[in-house]
Write a protein that holds these residues in place. Structure first.
Motif, PDB file in Angstrom:
ATOM      1  N   PRO A 113       0.822  -1.215   0.000  1.00 18.03           N
ATOM      2  CA  PRO A 113       0.000   0.000   0.000  1.00 18.03           C
ATOM      3  C   PRO A 113       0.851   1.259   0.000  1.00 18.03           C
ATOM      4  N   GLY A 114       0.667   2.096  -0.985  1.00 18.16           N
ATOM      5  CA  GLY A 114       1.401   3.345  -1.052  1.00 18.16           C
ATOM      6  C   GLY A 114       2.848   3.221  -1.487  1.00 18.16           C
ATOM      7  N   ASN A 115       3.238   2.029  -1.884  1.00 19.45           N
ATOM      8  CA  ASN A 115       4.639   1.807  -2.269  1.00 19.45           C
ATOM      9  C   ASN A 115       4.764   1.524  -3.759  1.00 19.45           C
ATOM     10  N   GLN A 116       5.984   1.690  -4.259  1.00 16.47           N
ATOM     11  CA  GLN A 116       6.266   1.298  -5.631  1.00 16.47           C
ATOM     12  C   GLN A 116       6.466  -0.208  -5.709  1.00 16.47           C
ATOM     13  N   ARG A 117       6.289  -0.751  -6.892  1.00 18.31           N
ATOM     14  CA  ARG A 117       6.519  -2.169  -7.096  1.00 18.31           C
ATOM     15  C   ARG A 117       8.011  -2.446  -6.949  1.00 18.31           C
TER      16      ARG A 117
END
Length: 119
Positions: free
Chosen positions: A41-45
């Motif tokens: 959640p809210g992070n880059q892959r």
């Protein structure tokens, strides 16, 4: 074209284990490396682990010693065994296949499977 289908996600408690799998179909003969990525959640892959066609593996530092990637070329599957899961491992886990067509490399993604680690 290569199609990827992940399975095995779910809800587990901290410290528990989970296994996610990915089955490839289509032009599987073109597959070279396969990888697992995740996006919280809210992070880059981000890259979790990878395995070459010859079985060489690599891991992100944050999963070393806890996760194991394996591959069965006869079944066109790649599996990620996740042990001692932490809440920070909560994410959608994506399978990725790197394919070679002649001298051109293509990448294919699965639809993702949700892994939730919570008490």
């Amino acid at each position: 074209q290569v199609q990827l289908a992940e399975s095995g996600g779910g809800l587990v408690r901290p410290g528990e284990s989970l296994r996610v799998s990915c089955v490839a179909s289509g032009s599987t003969v073109t597959i070279r490396a396969m990888r697992w990525y995740r996006q919280g959640p809210g992070n880059q892959r981000e890259l979790v682990a990878g395995i070459s066609s010859g079985g060489r593996t690599n891991y992100a530092d944050f999963v070393k010693g806890r996760f194991t990637i394996s591959r069965d070329n006869t079944k066109n599957t790649v599996t990620l065994q996740m042990n001692n899961l932490e809440p920070e491992d909560t994410a959608v886990y994506y399978c990725y296949a790197e394919c070679l067509y002649g001298s051109v490399t293509y990448g294919y993604w699965g639809q993702g499977t949700q892994v939730t680690v919570s008490s």
